[in-house]
Design an enzyme around this catalytic site. Structure first.
Site, PDB file in Angstrom:
ATOM      1  CE  LYS A 121      22.206   0.745   3.411  1.00  0.00           C
ATOM      2  NZ  LYS A 121      22.821   0.340   4.987  1.00  0.00           N
TER       3      LYS A 121
ATOM      4  N   PRO B 160      23.199  11.746   6.679  1.00  0.00           N
ATOM      5  CG  PRO B 160      22.494  11.719   8.900  1.00  0.00           C
ATOM      6  CD  PRO B 160      21.961  11.435   7.333  1.00  0.00           C
TER       7      PRO B 160
ATOM      8  N   GLY C  36      28.771   8.077   7.554  1.00  0.00           N
ATOM      9  CA  GLY C  36      29.281   7.369   8.697  1.00  0.00           C
ATOM     10  C   GLY C  36      28.073   6.996   9.496  1.00  0.00           C
ATOM     11  CB  ALA C  37      24.461   7.513   9.308  1.00  0.00           C
ATOM     12  N   GLY C  38      25.708   4.269   8.548  1.00  0.00           N
ATOM     13  CA  GLY C  38      25.099   2.999   8.114  1.00  0.00           C
ATOM     14  C   GLY C  38      23.954   3.284   7.315  1.00  0.00           C
ATOM     15  CG  LEU C  39      21.607   6.375   7.545  1.00  0.00           C
ATOM     16  CD1 LEU C  39      21.387   7.776   7.815  1.00  0.00           C
ATOM     17  CD2 LEU C  39      20.419   5.327   8.153  1.00  0.00           C
ATOM     18  N   GLY C  40      24.110   4.456   3.896  1.00  0.00           N
ATOM     19  CA  GLY C  40      24.215   4.303   2.353  1.00  0.00           C
ATOM     20  C   GLY C  40      24.260   5.292   1.757  1.00  0.00           C
ATOM     21  N   GLY C  41      24.462   6.406   2.209  1.00  0.00           N
ATOM     22  CA  GLY C  41      24.476   7.792   1.607  1.00  0.00           C
ATOM     23  C   GLY C  41      25.142   7.673   0.349  1.00  0.00           C
ATOM     24  N   GLY C  42      26.606   7.582   0.512  1.00  0.00           N
ATOM     25  CA  GLY C  42      27.512   7.387  -0.750  1.00  0.00           C
ATOM     26  C   GLY C  42      27.079   6.614  -1.679  1.00  0.00           C
TER      27      GLY C  42
ATOM     28  CG  ASP D 164      25.555  -0.097   0.277  1.00  0.00           C
ATOM     29  OD1 ASP D 164      26.686   0.465  -0.519  1.00  0.00           O
ATOM     30  OD2 ASP D 164      25.215   0.370   1.488  1.00  0.00           O
TER      31      ASP D 164
END
Length: 268
Positions: free
Chosen positions: A8, A90, A92-98, A132
Site C-alpha cells: 500500500k 521492499p 523498510g519502505a513504508g509500504l506495509g509489506g510485513g 496497519d
C-alpha cells in the site's frame, strides 16, 4: 494454497498527537498498489516458516505470519502448517509489506481450513499484529485514523493514472521517523481534503509529516521526490515513514535515470 499479498501507499500522513500508551494518533489515506509477495501455506507435520526473495531480518519465529498462526491457534483447532513467503515488497519502505503478509495469512488460513471467520473477526485478529495489518483484510482505499487501525471508506480511484514507485538504497527505522516529528492537530482533515480537492491540487494541500526531518537527514530521498516532479508527476510523496517515494502520473514516466541507484517499479 497461495495468495499474493500486495503493498500500500500512504497518501498524506498527519501525526496529530502522542497517545498515553506511547503510540501516536495519526490520519492518512491507505491505497493498495500492485507490488506483491507470494504466500503459500500447506498442512505439515510441524509448524515452520521459510522465505525466499528479499532477505527478511529477524528470527523466523518472530515473523508476523507465525504470530498470526498462534493467534488463530488459540481459538481454533489448527494443524501444523509449513509457511513459505517469497518476498518482493521492499522492506523498510513504508509500504506495509510485513503487515500485508500477516493479514493475507489470516485470510488464507480462514479459506484453507474453513474457519468461517467474518471480515470483522479477521480484522480483529489483524489489529493484534500491527496498526496497519487490518487494512489488508478488505484491501480497499480507506481514511485511516487513531493508531492507523481505524478506518472509514472513501471513494478514491486512481486507475486512470500511472503510479510509479522508487525505492532508494536507504532503510528508515520507525524509531528514526518518529523522533523527527512534532504532533500537531490539523486545520482540515485528510478525509475532507481528498473529497474536496482534485488530484492536481494535492501538491498544495496534502503532505507527509515524516518528510521534513527525513529529507534533512537523507538527501537522496528528497532528491527522488524532486526527480519525480521533474519527470511530470501530478503528485509525489514519501510513503508512510519511508524510504520509498511514489509519483502519480497521467502517463507512464521515463525514470531510467533513477534506475542505476534505486529500485523502480512502474504502473503499480
Amino acid at each position: 494454497m497461495i495468495l499474493f499479498p500486495n503493498a500500500k501507499i500512504n497518501i498524506g500522513l498527519n501525526i496529530t498527537e502522542r497517545r498515553p500508551d506511547g503510540y501516536h494518533n495519526l490520519e492518512t489515506i491507505f491505497y493498495p498498489i500492485n507490488i506483491k509477495d507470494a504466500l503459500e501455506v500447506v498442512e505439515s507435520d510441524q509448524l515452520s516458516f521459510e522465505s525466499s526473495g528479499l532477505d527478511i531480518p529477524g528470527r523466523a519465529e518472530d515473523n508476523l505470519c507465525i504470530k498470526g498462526y498462534h493467534l488463530l491457534k488459540n481459538d481454533h483447532n489448527l494443524p501444523p502448517v509449513s509457511i513459505h513467503l517469497h518476498k518482493s515488497i521492499p522492506i523498510g519502505a513504508g509500504l506495509g509489506g510485513g503487515s500485508a503478509d500477516a493479514a493475507y495469512f489470516i485470510r488464507l488460513m480462514n479459506q484453507q481450513f474453513e474457519l468461517g471467520l467474518s471480515v470483522e473477526e479477521m480484522t480483529g485478529y489483524a489489529r493484534k499484529l500491527g496498526a496497519d495489518c487490518a487494512f489488508f483484510i478488505e484491501n480497499k482505499p480507506v481514511f485511516a485514523f487513531e493508531k492507523g487501525d481505524e478506518f472509514e471508506s472513501i471513494k478514491l480511484d486512481l486507475s486512470k493514472y500511472k503510479i510509479a514507485l522508487v525505492m532508494p538504497d536507504v532503510h528508515i527505522s520507525t524509531a528514526e521517523a518518529y523522533r523527527g516529528v512534532k504532533p500537531a492537530l490539523v486545520k482540515e482533515s485528510l478525509f475532507d481534503l481528498i473529497a474536496e480537492q482534485p488530484i492536481t491540487e494535492w501538491k498544495r494541500y496534502i503532505k507527509n509529516d515524516f518528510e521534513l526531518s527525513i529529507f534533512k537527514n537523507h538527501a537522496e530521498i528528497r532528491g527522488v521526490k524532486a526527480a519525480l516532479y521533474e519527470a511530470g508527476a501530478i503528485y509525489a510523496s514519501m510513503s508512510g515513514s519511508g524510504a520509498s517515494v511514489f509519483g502519480i502520473f497521467e502517463q507512464t514516466p521515463d525514470l531510467q535515470h533513477l534506475e542505476a541507484d534505486n529500485e523502480v517499479f512502474y504502473d503499480v
